[in-house]
Enzyme design. Structure first.
Site, mmCIF file in Angstrom:
data_model
loop_
_atom_site.group_PDB
_atom_site.id
_atom_site.type_symbol
_atom_site.label_atom_id
_atom_site.label_comp_id
_atom_site.label_asym_id
_atom_site.label_seq_id
_atom_site.Cartn_x
_atom_site.Cartn_y
_atom_site.Cartn_z
ATOM 1 N NE ARG A 187 0.247 11.645 -3.680
ATOM 2 C CZ ARG A 187 1.443 11.121 -3.406
ATOM 3 N NH1 ARG A 187 2.523 11.891 -3.387
ATOM 4 N NH2 ARG A 187 1.558 9.827 -3.137
ATOM 5 C CB ILE A 222 -7.785 -1.009 -9.345
ATOM 6 C CG1 ILE A 222 -6.542 -1.767 -8.844
ATOM 7 C CG2 ILE A 222 -7.463 -0.068 -10.523
ATOM 8 C CD1 ILE A 222 -5.492 -0.921 -8.117
ATOM 9 C CD GLU A 238 -4.676 10.043 -6.758
ATOM 10 O OE1 GLU A 238 -3.821 10.930 -6.867
ATOM 11 O OE2 GLU A 238 -5.601 9.871 -7.573
ATOM 12 N N GLY A 279 0.862 -1.192 0.000
ATOM 13 C CA GLY A 279 0.000 0.000 0.000
ATOM 14 C C GLY A 279 0.890 1.231 0.000
ATOM 15 C CB SER A 280 2.169 3.381 2.757
ATOM 16 O OG SER A 280 0.913 3.729 3.260
HETATM 17 C C1 LIG Z 1 -11.563 3.296 -2.224
HETATM 18 C C2 LIG Z 1 -10.131 3.137 -2.601
HETATM 19 C C3 LIG Z 1 -9.732 3.391 -3.901
HETATM 20 C C4 LIG Z 1 -8.383 3.203 -4.281
HETATM 21 N N1 LIG Z 1 -8.014 3.389 -5.575
HETATM 22 C C5 LIG Z 1 -6.767 3.024 -5.975
HETATM 23 C C6 LIG Z 1 -6.391 3.033 -7.353
HETATM 24 O O1 LIG Z 1 -7.176 3.420 -8.233
HETATM 25 N N2 LIG Z 1 -5.149 2.587 -7.688
HETATM 26 C C7 LIG Z 1 -4.251 2.153 -6.753
HETATM 27 O O2 LIG Z 1 -3.145 1.736 -7.144
HETATM 28 N N3 LIG Z 1 -4.568 2.152 -5.436
HETATM 29 C C8 LIG Z 1 -5.793 2.565 -5.020
HETATM 30 N N4 LIG Z 1 -6.138 2.549 -3.677
HETATM 31 C C9 LIG Z 1 -5.135 2.158 -2.698
HETATM 32 C C10 LIG Z 1 -4.678 3.320 -1.816
HETATM 33 O O3 LIG Z 1 -3.842 4.188 -2.540
HETATM 34 C C11 LIG Z 1 -4.005 2.714 -0.568
HETATM 35 O O4 LIG Z 1 -5.052 2.208 0.227
HETATM 36 C C12 LIG Z 1 -3.184 3.714 0.205
HETATM 37 O O5 LIG Z 1 -2.049 4.098 -0.517
HETATM 38 C C13 LIG Z 1 -2.740 3.193 1.578
HETATM 39 O O6 LIG Z 1 -2.274 1.884 1.548
HETATM 40 P P1 LIG Z 1 -2.891 0.801 2.572
HETATM 41 O O7 LIG Z 1 -4.365 0.952 2.525
HETATM 42 O O8 LIG Z 1 -2.308 -0.515 2.247
HETATM 43 O O9 LIG Z 1 -2.417 1.278 3.997
HETATM 44 P P2 LIG Z 1 -0.998 0.953 4.744
HETATM 45 O O10 LIG Z 1 0.132 1.318 3.852
HETATM 46 O O11 LIG Z 1 -1.080 -0.437 5.254
HETATM 47 O O12 LIG Z 1 -1.074 1.967 5.925
HETATM 48 C C14 LIG Z 1 -1.802 1.738 7.137
HETATM 49 C C15 LIG Z 1 -1.549 2.935 8.056
HETATM 50 O O13 LIG Z 1 -0.149 3.047 8.335
HETATM 51 C C16 LIG Z 1 0.316 4.348 7.972
HETATM 52 N N5 LIG Z 1 1.681 4.250 7.451
HETATM 53 C C17 LIG Z 1 2.184 3.333 6.574
HETATM 54 N N6 LIG Z 1 3.476 3.584 6.313
HETATM 55 C C18 LIG Z 1 3.797 4.705 7.002
HETATM 56 C C19 LIG Z 1 4.977 5.487 7.123
HETATM 57 N N7 LIG Z 1 6.098 5.183 6.461
HETATM 58 N N8 LIG Z 1 4.937 6.593 7.916
HETATM 59 C C20 LIG Z 1 3.800 6.925 8.579
HETATM 60 N N9 LIG Z 1 2.657 6.227 8.502
HETATM 61 C C21 LIG Z 1 2.642 5.132 7.717
HETATM 62 C C22 LIG Z 1 -0.664 4.825 6.903
HETATM 63 O O14 LIG Z 1 -0.671 6.239 6.793
HETATM 64 C C23 LIG Z 1 -1.972 4.258 7.425
HETATM 65 O O15 LIG Z 1 -2.510 5.119 8.402
HETATM 66 C C24 LIG Z 1 -7.440 2.780 -3.291
HETATM 67 C C25 LIG Z 1 -7.855 2.557 -1.975
HETATM 68 C C26 LIG Z 1 -9.177 2.705 -1.623
HETATM 69 C C27 LIG Z 1 -9.575 2.425 -0.197
#
Ligand SMILES: Cc1cc2nc3c(=O)[nH]c(=O)nc-3n(C[C@H](O)[C@H](O)[C@H](O)COP(=O)(O)OP(=O)(O)OC[C@H]3O[C@@H](n4cnc5c(N)ncnc54)[C@H](O)[C@@H]3O)c2cc1C
Length: 383
Positions: free
Chosen positions: A242, A156, A363, A130-131
């Site tokens: 963004r 996605i 994003e 994710g992140s």
């Molecule tokens: C409705 C929806 C639509 C989406 N659409 C798309 C899309 O079109 N294409 C696509 O590719 N993705 C898409 N996403 C994915 C979205 O970009 C990710 O959900 C987002 O980037 C966060 O990743 P994660 O949910 O795995 O959270 P995680 O990365 O698991 O994070 C969990 C928590 O930990 C925190 N965290 C993680 N790492 C750090 C760090 N280094 N420092 C501080 N805090 C941290 C985060 O801020 C969060 O609060 C979508 C998601 C949703 C829910």
């Protein structure tokens, strides 16, 4: 506040505002309740030429910049950020082609996006990435004249609805972030299917699915840019996109403020409209000030991007962070101003508050935006 828009920019605002008022607002509650994709509304947006805004003129678009596109997104977001997300994610899926695509790819795909004939999506996220996007496990292996793609993208936007998917896959895992490449996948490519549509807290009008690749074979020339340049294109794409998420926040914040202020004028308690109470006036004053501040920062970031300076990451992240935190706060306060009525589905602020949450997550979460800003400050102050 007047932002002194050009005639063309006023026109973009007027068209998007009209679609928002006449088509989105009357339908948004139903789209939300039924988790229904707004295909008809998007078709009307295509007929109104809104899909051509950021596509270069030589590929059938209007050659608009980031500022032009966010003006449209803000108005759509005022109506429903689920619909606005479907529209904005279309360009998230298209930017990799604009920034890094070959001439042949641009000629093939961009005119169809500009007319709204085909819709795009962007696939980066996976279950364990994710992140930390560098953790992606989707692979692309060259086999003769074809790439063979395996893996699953998660959550996605526009999944199952789009015809064009720009995705990231590892072409050489041993090279870490430099081993990722981008590809363009078409709906109907062999071995490419979709998972189930997700059920979500908000932005239910937007479609969110998995993209599943099982020995998906695509021609060799579907790679976008150089092999190994995937994350460079991803970063450029997110920097450009963004401010669009910020604009959704501005539109949503404005809509929540409008609802709360009109309600406060007509709701009578203790013999007076509640807007006469200073506590309510102060809440509305803070909401209005934050909406204007977020709008100003979002517009400034978009104009900064359009000026094409070397680094836009900080400005882009600041706009996304500030405007989306604002949207969460202002929609929550709108519910508070409206009391129990605000909590009921009968009034739109209930949906607005549910919708706002995603803006702080997708994003790049707002924690990640703070990391981006912090890293840029660290570089700036090292000089
Ligand atoms: C409705 C929806 C639509 C989406 N659409 C798309 C899309 O079109 N294409 C696509 O590719 N993705 C898409 N996403 C994915 C979205 O970009 C990710 O959900 C987002 O980037 C966060 O990743 P994660 O949910 O795995 O959270 P995680 O990365 O698991 O994070 C969990 C928590 O930990 C925190 N965290 C993680 N790492 C750090 C760090 N280094 N420092 C501080 N805090 C941290 C985060 O801020 C969060 O609060 C979508 C998601 C949703 C829910």
């Amino acid at each position: 506040m007047d932002h002194f828009l050009s005639e063309e920019q006023e026109m973009i605002v007027d068209i998007a505002r009209q679609i928002s008022d006449e088509r989105i607002i009357p339908q948004r509650a139903e789209l939300d309740e039924k988790h229904a994709f707004p295909g008809e509304i998007l078709n009307e947006m295509a007929q109104a030429d809104l899909f051509g805004v950021p596509i270069p003129e030589e590929y059938g678009g209007f050659g608009g910049g980031c500022f032009d596109i966010i003006l449209a997104v803000e108005q759509l977001g005022r109506g429903c950020i689920g619909v606005g997300t479907a529209y904005a994610a279309n360009f998230l899926g298209t930017y990799p082609l604009i920034f890094s695509g070959s001439e042949e790819q641009k000629q093939k795909y961009l005119p169809e996006v500009a007319t709204g004939k085909k819709f795009a999506a962007f696939g980066l996220t996976e279950a364990n990435a994710g992140s930390d996007a560098s953790g992606i496990n989707t692979t692309a292996v060259l086999d003769g004249d074809e790439w063979v793609i395996n893996g699953t993208k998660q959550w996605i936007t526009n999944g199952g609805e789009a015809e064009i998917y720009t995705i990231v896959a590892m072409t050489d895992k041993s090279r870490g972030a430099r081993g990722a490449s981008m590809f363009v996948i078409e709906a109907g490519d062999p071995g490419f299917t979709f998972g189930q549509k997700e059920k979500k807290m908000g932005i239910r009008a937007s479609s969110t699915t998995e993209l599943i690749f099982k020995d998906c074979r695509i021609p060799k020339d579907r790679i976008i840019g150089r092999q190994g340049s995937g994350f460079i294109t991803v970063m450029k794409t997110l920097d450009a996109s963004r401010p669009g998420i910020a604009a959704l926040g501005v539109g949503l914040g404005q809509a929540a403020l409008d609802e709360a202020a009109s309600y406060a004028k007509q709701r009578v308690q203790f013999g007076k409209p509640i807007i006469a109470f200073q506590a309510i006036q102060h809440m509305l004053a803070d909401m209005a000030t934050h909406v204007e501040a977020a709008r100003a920062l979002t517009y400034a970031a978009a104009k900064h991007i359009d000026a094409n300076p070397k680094n836009v990451s900080k400005a882009s992240a600041m706009a996304k962070l500030f405007a989306t935190d604002m949207a969460m706060k202002v929609t929550t306060d709108a519910v508070q101003v409206m009391g129990g009525y605000g909590y009921m589905q009968e009034y739109p602020v209930e949906k607005m508050m549910r919708d706002a949450k995603i803006l702080q997550i997708y994003e790049g979460t707002n924690q990640i935006q703070r990391n981006v800003i912090g890293q840029e400050l660290n570089k700036e102050y090292a000089r």
